[in-house]
Design an enzyme around this catalytic site. Sequence first.
Site, PDB file in Angstrom:
ATOM      1  CE  LYS A  54      40.046  29.093   6.081  1.00  0.00           C
ATOM      2  NZ  LYS A  54      40.413  28.722   7.461  1.00  0.00           N
ATOM      3  CB  SER A  85      40.860  31.983   9.427  1.00  0.00           C
ATOM      4  OG  SER A  85      41.086  30.568   9.287  1.00  0.00           O
ATOM      5  CB  SER A 101      40.251  28.759  11.645  1.00  0.00           C
ATOM      6  OG  SER A 101      41.166  29.716  12.102  1.00  0.00           O
TER       7      SER A 101
END
Lengths: 466, 63
Positions: free
Chosen positions: A81, A157, A181
């Site tokens: 990420k 997210s 997330s």
Amino acid sequence: MAVPTHVPSLAEASAALATGATTPTALTEQALARIAALEPTLTAFITLAADRARAAAAQAEAELKAGQKRGPLHGIPYALKDIYDAKGLPTTAHSRVLGIDNIATEDATTTRLLEEAGMVLLGKLATHEFARGGPTDKLAWPAAKNAWKPTHFAGGSSSGSGTAVASGMVAMAMGSDTGGSIRLPAVFQGIVGLKPTYGRVSRHGVVPLSFGMDHTGPLTRTVEDCAMAMQVLSVHDPLDPGSAQVPTGDYLSALKDGVKGLTIGHAKGFDEAAAMTPDQAAAMAEAIRVLRDLGATVKEVTLPAMKRFEAATWTIIHAESFAIHQEHLRKTPELYGRVTAERIALGAFVTGPHYVQAQRLRTLLTAEVDEVFKGCDAILCAPASGAAPALVDVDEGPWRKQQPLTAPFNLTGHPAICIPAGFSGGLPLSIQLVGRAFEEALLLRISHAFEQATEWHTRRPPESWA
Amino acid sequence: MQNDTEEADFQALLRIAGISFAPDRYPVMLDAYRNWLELVKVLDEPMPMPVEPAAAPRFGGAK
């Protein structure tokens, strides 16, 4: 042109490397070819580091040929990420505030651990801006799309992490979880997402959103892969002030021991308050039946009221994220997406006493959930009210009408995993299992037994859109 | 109940924080503020005086 096949799971790749049936270079080229074919539609990556990956794969190949195997993940590609630092690559947090010129000078601790294990970094993945915005914000890079239906929410997210794993671009990607997330992209894209215990996996070198609520962890296609990743990641880190002094767990040796004799507490009231869709409710009922058939006892347990969790959780997240971003919000608000700026700005409403009261309530709620664990080995509850919504239906306001059902366990710090448990209208459904603090191994064991008794994890996105 | 005091407080908090929004977002943010006030009523419920704020790791030294 045919789309290259899904990359193998970590376990499959590791076994193939051990027998010489594949090589790190072959695995890396397969991943890069699949990314090239799918990326125009799914936009999972912000930075694709193909040259770096090829060089790392060649190095891994040379080391393996020389008999210098570092471990079971040596030579297997992964991705991060884009809030994790990887030396020499930009860390953008999907935001113009940091931008593509924000080059990391060091690895995050987790990146270092994966690199030391010999893994091959493919690149950096899309996220909601600063892990707080939404999928429709107008940002410098497009949002990652749902691998099952690109018109639907990928979850966030860690959206790019979910998309890259679900679409078979990569077997494992790192995500972060402040309110769900890691778990929600796993839920909405039919893969495995583990939020470890707070303090279990290092946050050092990861762009913070909320110091006391941020967790780091892996997204994978299978529970076994999750266990393999955790075996590398679960290390005390003196560079992370929240890191716990707990010995590294053994996540693999008992993975296949089943659930016979274990007690699972179903938080039925929690689920009912979540207004589950009929399909999600049916998936939960079926999951309970499967666990009972496997030999577990499933009984009802009562968790504290959701509104108490929400008050403490969002007070802390709002206050801490605003503290981090307030200077940028004052000086360069135009660099943020609308959703991100509005959500972070909610921290302006939090008073000092609010914040202290929230932390005191956190003490009570953590103890109350610990108390529930005296009567069961794990807690079962829904992670979301149903399958991924269409992007046009995603709540992009500053105040979400329904808060994520995953967030209570960010507050209490208990480990929580989401695993595939059904489908609705061609989109995946999941269940959430929560464990005692630092009992990720037991959580993985239960999850593995459930996974192997069902077929949900074997399904793949249709790719008719590719 | 919506009232003028709430809106005045909202404006003051934004002014103190040094942030602002486009005029068309003002009603949405004011509504968010009112939702916030509703949520944090829970924090006014009494707690035993000795309950201390949670602290990492694992919020209170559990391990």
